[in-house]
Design a protein around this motif. Structure first.
Motif, PDB file in Angstrom:
ATOM      1  N   GLU A  71      -1.614  -3.627   1.529  1.00 25.54           N
ATOM      2  CA  GLU A  71      -1.004  -4.168   2.814  1.00 25.54           C
ATOM      3  C   GLU A  71       0.345  -3.072   3.115  1.00 25.54           C
ATOM      4  N   ASP A  72       1.117  -2.828   2.095  1.00 27.48           N
ATOM      5  CA  ASP A  72       2.291  -2.125   2.248  1.00 27.48           C
ATOM      6  C   ASP A  72       1.866  -0.635   2.912  1.00 27.48           C
ATOM      7  N   TRP A  73       0.698  -0.057   2.376  1.00 30.25           N
ATOM      8  CA  TRP A  73       0.384   1.356   2.749  1.00 30.25           C
ATOM      9  C   TRP A  73      -0.997   1.280   3.494  1.00 30.25           C
ATOM     10  N   LEU A  99      -4.110   4.061   4.319  1.00 34.29           N
ATOM     11  CA  LEU A  99      -5.331   3.900   3.374  1.00 34.29           C
ATOM     12  C   LEU A  99      -6.467   3.825   4.454  1.00 34.29           C
ATOM     13  N   LYS A 100      -7.656   4.186   3.708  1.00 38.69           N
ATOM     14  CA  LYS A 100      -9.155   3.748   4.326  1.00 38.69           C
ATOM     15  C   LYS A 100      -9.873   3.036   2.956  1.00 38.69           C
ATOM     16  N   ASN A 122     -13.803   2.214  -3.745  1.00 44.06           N
ATOM     17  CA  ASN A 122     -12.938   3.480  -3.413  1.00 44.06           C
ATOM     18  C   ASN A 122     -12.137   3.358  -2.519  1.00 44.06           C
ATOM     19  N   LEU A 123     -10.754   3.777  -2.569  1.00 41.60           N
ATOM     20  CA  LEU A 123      -9.609   3.686  -1.642  1.00 41.60           C
ATOM     21  C   LEU A 123      -9.220   5.329  -1.488  1.00 41.60           C
ATOM     22  N   VAL A 124      -9.068   5.598  -0.104  1.00 39.35           N
ATOM     23  CA  VAL A 124      -8.604   7.132   0.166  1.00 39.35           C
ATOM     24  C   VAL A 124      -7.323   6.995   0.750  1.00 39.35           C
ATOM     25  N   PHE A 125      -6.344   7.510   0.225  1.00 40.69           N
ATOM     26  CA  PHE A 125      -4.893   7.488   0.462  1.00 40.69           C
ATOM     27  C   PHE A 125      -4.411   8.805   1.131  1.00 40.69           C
ATOM     28  N   PHE A 132      -6.241  11.481  -1.071  1.00 37.08           N
ATOM     29  CA  PHE A 132      -6.099  11.054  -2.604  1.00 37.08           C
ATOM     30  C   PHE A 132      -7.100   9.864  -2.917  1.00 37.08           C
ATOM     31  N   THR A 133      -8.171  10.119  -3.442  1.00 37.71           N
ATOM     32  CA  THR A 133      -9.402   9.271  -3.770  1.00 37.71           C
ATOM     33  C   THR A 133      -8.995   8.285  -5.021  1.00 37.71           C
ATOM     34  N   PHE A 134      -9.233   7.054  -4.871  1.00 41.52           N
ATOM     35  CA  PHE A 134      -8.939   6.162  -6.159  1.00 41.52           C
ATOM     36  C   PHE A 134     -10.320   5.438  -6.282  1.00 41.52           C
ATOM     37  N   ARG A 135     -10.618   5.309  -7.562  1.00 40.76           N
ATOM     38  CA  ARG A 135     -11.792   4.398  -7.679  1.00 40.76           C
ATOM     39  C   ARG A 135     -11.400   3.033  -8.420  1.00 40.76           C
ATOM     40  N   LEU A 136     -11.736   1.854  -7.998  1.00 41.60           N
ATOM     41  CA  LEU A 136     -11.222   0.607  -8.435  1.00 41.60           C
ATOM     42  C   LEU A 136     -12.140   0.006  -9.605  1.00 41.60           C
TER      43      LEU A 136
END
Length: 271
Positions: free
Chosen positions: A136-138, A142-143, A200-203, A216-220
């Motif tokens: 929510e903050d960012w 984010l996508k 996945n989240l892309v920052f 920057f890609t993150f895998r949850l």
């Protein structure tokens, strides 16, 4: 009449004080009493004997502008890519004509607030609430995508994180023979949500001022070993991206200082 050691020392000191013997140094100095000290008279001059000092900044543009304005033909810089820092010496000199190495410019890049959020969240075990708050903050950076690679609305992703439930099922196998019997049990734990759990989240952000925008890609992953689910975001390709950022830093720095300083990778200790 013989003189004591103390008396001889006093005569010596008075003679030096009266003579004020100058020394052949670039900065004016004289010998004074009290076991013959060497003191600098520079602060009594109209100006300093030479320019020296340290300019420090976290701005790439200002650092480059300062180096160019100094126009030091023999300026030498050392780039620490891991620390995202650079130190330029304007009077380092060389083996044949060493300088004092006390006229310097120091650059230490600071990560942007958004990139700081990237580096602190990666690999950290966090609660559902902490992750939903972070998303929510960012939200502007984010996508979020599901398992199929389809983009998920942030509101739905936040709800999915907040409403994760853990279900456990147990399967038992029981067999009997003439001489033995055996029994095995396997428990299967599954995390689910009535809303879509992000995969996945892309920052997207600028990591440091003056560098380019990056994704920057993150895998949850959801850890279900405890009584409450624990979430982790794994930064995919972290080491590669950090290396790319460091390489870009050196390239941008070289463009900014132009030909006014020779840059090398590493550190130099002018002790």
């Amino acid at each position: 009449m013989s003189l004591t050691k103390e008396a001889l020392q006093l005569v010596n000191d008075n003679a030096l004080a009266a003579a004020g013997k100058p020394l052949e140094t670039n900065t004016p100095t004289v010998l004074v009493p009290e076991s013959v000290q060497v003191i600098s008279l520079e602060h009594y001059q109209v100006g300093r004997s030479r320019f020296r000092g340290t300019y420090s900044t976290d701005s790439l543009a200002d650092f480059g502008g300062y180096v160019v304005d100094r126009n030091g033909a023999l300026a030498q810089g050392f780039v620490d890519q891991k620390a995202m820092a650079c130190k330029v010496f304007f009077n380092l000199g060389d083996e044949n004509a060493p300088g004092h190495a006390d006229d310097t410019a120091v650059l230490k890049l600071l990560p942007t607030a958004a990139f700081q959020a990237v580096t602190t969240i990666g690999g950290k075990a966090i609660s559902q609430k902490d992750l939903s708050d972070w998303i929510e903050d960012w939200s502007l950076n984010l996508k979020v995508f599901d398992q199929a690679g389809e983009e998920v609305k942030l509101a739905k992703a936040i709800a999915g994180v907040r409403n994760i439930t853990v279900k456990g099922t147990t399967e038992s196998d029981h067999s009997v023979g003439e001489t033995r019997s055996s029994r095995s049990a396997m428990e299967q734990i599954e995390a689910s949500s009535k809303d879509t759990i992000p995969a996945n989240l892309v920052f997207t952000t600028v990591p440091y001022e003056g560098l380019s925008v990056r994704d920057f890609t993150f895998r949850l992953s959801v850890i279900t070993s405890g009584s409450q689910p624990v979430l982790k975001l794994r930064w995919i390709g972290e080491e590669v991206q950090r290396e790319e950022i460091a390489q870009e830093f050196k390239g941008v720095l070289q463009l900014l200082v132009q030909d006014k300083a020779t840059l090398r990778l590493g550190n130099f200790d002018a002790r």
